[in-house]
Scaffold this active site. Structure first.
Site, mmCIF file in Angstrom:
data_model
loop_
_atom_site.group_PDB
_atom_site.id
_atom_site.type_symbol
_atom_site.label_atom_id
_atom_site.label_comp_id
_atom_site.label_asym_id
_atom_site.label_seq_id
_atom_site.Cartn_x
_atom_site.Cartn_y
_atom_site.Cartn_z
ATOM 1 N N CYS A 204 31.459 45.827 33.114
ATOM 2 C CA CYS A 204 30.554 44.894 33.821
ATOM 3 C C CYS A 204 29.673 44.163 33.278
ATOM 4 O O CYS A 204 29.127 44.307 32.203
ATOM 5 C CB CYS A 204 29.555 45.753 34.800
ATOM 6 S SG CYS A 204 28.613 45.271 36.003
ATOM 7 N N ARG A 303 46.018 36.810 43.372
ATOM 8 C CA ARG A 303 46.822 35.492 43.777
ATOM 9 C C ARG A 303 46.339 34.642 44.929
ATOM 10 O O ARG A 303 46.251 33.682 44.642
ATOM 11 C CB ARG A 303 47.974 36.034 43.718
ATOM 12 C CG ARG A 303 48.660 36.161 42.286
ATOM 13 C CD ARG A 303 50.277 36.198 42.286
ATOM 14 N NE ARG A 303 50.703 36.946 41.271
ATOM 15 C CZ ARG A 303 50.971 38.202 41.147
ATOM 16 N NH1 ARG A 303 50.937 38.945 42.265
ATOM 17 N NH2 ARG A 303 51.302 38.684 40.001
HETATM 18 P P1 IMP Z 1 32.850 52.464 35.278
HETATM 19 O O1 IMP Z 1 33.165 53.670 35.671
HETATM 20 O O2 IMP Z 1 31.677 52.607 34.208
HETATM 21 O O3 IMP Z 1 34.176 52.018 34.510
HETATM 22 O O4 IMP Z 1 32.456 51.603 36.256
HETATM 23 C C1 IMP Z 1 33.251 51.358 37.378
HETATM 24 C C2 IMP Z 1 32.352 50.630 38.546
HETATM 25 O O5 IMP Z 1 32.182 49.171 38.003
HETATM 26 C C3 IMP Z 1 33.044 50.409 39.900
HETATM 27 O O6 IMP Z 1 33.131 51.395 40.574
HETATM 28 C C4 IMP Z 1 32.300 49.136 40.218
HETATM 29 O O7 IMP Z 1 30.909 49.584 41.025
HETATM 30 C C5 IMP Z 1 31.683 48.438 39.053
HETATM 31 N N1 IMP Z 1 32.851 47.317 38.763
HETATM 32 C C6 IMP Z 1 34.110 46.996 38.929
HETATM 33 N N2 IMP Z 1 34.473 45.905 38.457
HETATM 34 C C7 IMP Z 1 33.603 45.219 37.928
HETATM 35 C C8 IMP Z 1 33.303 43.838 37.415
HETATM 36 O O8 IMP Z 1 34.329 43.252 37.185
HETATM 37 N N3 IMP Z 1 32.106 43.549 37.374
HETATM 38 C C9 IMP Z 1 31.059 44.252 37.562
HETATM 39 N N4 IMP Z 1 31.208 45.746 38.034
HETATM 40 C C10 IMP Z 1 32.181 46.238 38.124
#
Ligand code: IMP
Length: 384
Positions: A204, A303
């Site tokens: 993120c 896409r």
């Molecule tokens: P992780 O478990 O730390 O990888 O976070 C996953 C979470 O990041 C997801 O459930 C979303 O809430 C958030 N997320 C997913 N894609 C993006 C992105 O491109 N930008 C910001 N947050 C994201």
């Protein structure tokens, strides 16, 4: 303008103080079951999970293969919505149509009233009038609005549409939020659960790009207080999902101790065999691809430009160390969470929420946690 008095804190800034471990506190007695959807206090929720882990609404994470493996392990996947409605509905059907054979751990499996594996699906607040009916028709058990900032009238309208069309039959979660105000708004609008976390995800860049977000611990503690006040006032319990930035298993235990009902993970599941991304060998080490839904790659793979032309990216496109199969990883994570709960004297999540004692750690004591042993020598030629 207003500045909140408290500093924004992450989950790493707290530790748990052990509570009394009694004879009852054994691993086989620990119940990690959690409610997934809103319910009246004292009544059974329509959907529960035996393992409080759900997979993120992301292309690189929640495919039908992962959804089947996770539902069998007692959790739930949310099929991503950055694809055409008919493709997402087909993914949901693939999970619901899986013939699910009995095996050792299957008494934990997330199944519906007809014994079919449960599956969730992401939705958005733009094409919901078409997407929601298609997903319901395909058999999705739970839906969830997918947005980095859920405090909006658009989410309230989507929830209203689902409620007017399906009553209580189709639970729709909402989010994400980082404070009590936003929680209450979505709870009043009928959210089945509320997802907490802005800017903490591994891929993120929301905080850097837009400057919005809050440390996950501060966000969670604020929203937990609002959830409990809401339950007291209305008699309705709206579960909380802690989403993003959980780097290791101790963070999961910490989030549950702070009052999260269940946890959404992206990076964690992306590392596994069952995730849909490619596995690559780089310099003798295996990796899996992992990219954010707000990254250019996610937009390109969608896409058809559902979100319109992207003006800036909110996520990165990268690699995470490969970590093997889902069953082994979830089993190990369950064991670690259970072991933390036993140290704290709790055998179920409700007691853990009530009894956990947390302490903020200073920067100095935080440093002391780092290993003082050098783990790799530059070039070891011989040893005695
Ligand atoms: P992780 O478990 O730390 O990888 O976070 C996953 C979470 O990041 C997801 O459930 C979303 O809430 C958030 N997320 C997913 N894609 C993006 C992105 O491109 N930008 C910001 N947050 C994201």
């Amino acid at each position: 303008m207003k500045i909140l008095p408290e500093i924004s804190r992450t989950l790493s800034e707290y530790l748990l103080i052990p509570g009394l471990t009694t004879e009852d506190c054994t691993p086989d007695r620990v119940d990690l079951g959690a409610p997934l959807v809103r319910h009246r206090l004292g009544e059974e929720p329509g959907v529960r999970v035996a393992t409080p882990l759900v997979s993120a609404i992301m292309q690189a994470v929640s495919s039908p293969t992962l959804a089947v493996a996770l539902a069998r392990a007692g959790g739930l996947s949310f099929i991503h919505q950055n694809q055409r409605i008919e493709d997402q509905a087909a993914d949901v059907r693939a999970v619901k149509g899986h013939d699910h054979p009995a095996s050792g751990t299957d008494d934990r499996a997330s199944v519906d009233g007809e014994g079919r594996l449960r599956v969730g699906a992401g939705i958005n607040s733009r094409d919901f009038k078409d997407r929601v009916p298609a997903l319901v028709e395909a058999g999705a058990d739970v839906l969830c609005l997918d947005s980095s900032d859920g405090y909006s009238v658009h989410q309230a309208r989507t929830l209203e549409f689902a409620r007017e069309t399906y009553g209580e039959d189709v639970p729709v979660g909402a989010g994400n939020v980082v404070d009590g105000r936003a929680f209450r708004y979505l709870a009043d609008a009928g959210a089945a659960f509320v997802k907490v976390g802005i800017g903490g995800g591994a891929i993120c860049t929301t905080r850097a790009q837009k400057g919005i977000g809050r440390g996950q611990a501060s966000a969670l503690l604020d929203v937990v207080e609002a959830r409990d006040a809401y339950a007291q006032e209305t008699g309705v319990y709206v579960p909380l999902c802690c989403d993003g930035g959980l780097l290791n298993d101790s963070h999961m235990a910490m989030a549950l101790a702070m009052g999260a009902d269940f946890i959404m993970l992206g990076r964690y599941f992306a590392r596994l065999d069952e995730s849909p991304s490619r596995k690559l060998l780089i310099d003798g080490q295996w990796y899996k691809e992992y990219w954010g839904e707000g990254s250019l790659r996610a937009q390109n793979e969608a896409r058809y430009g559902q979100r319109g032309r992207m003006v800036f990216e909110e996520g990165v496109d990268g690699y995470v160390p490969y970590a093997g199969g889902l069953d082994d990883n979830v089993e190990r994570t369950r064991a670690k969470i259970a072991s933390t709960m036993i140290s704290c004297g709790s055998t179920n999540l409700r007691d853990f929420h009530r009894d956990a004692v947390l302490v903020p750690v200073s920067a100095e004591s935080f440093k002391q946690t780092g290993a003082e042993v050098q783990l790799r020598l530059p070039a070891l030629t011989s040893a005695e």
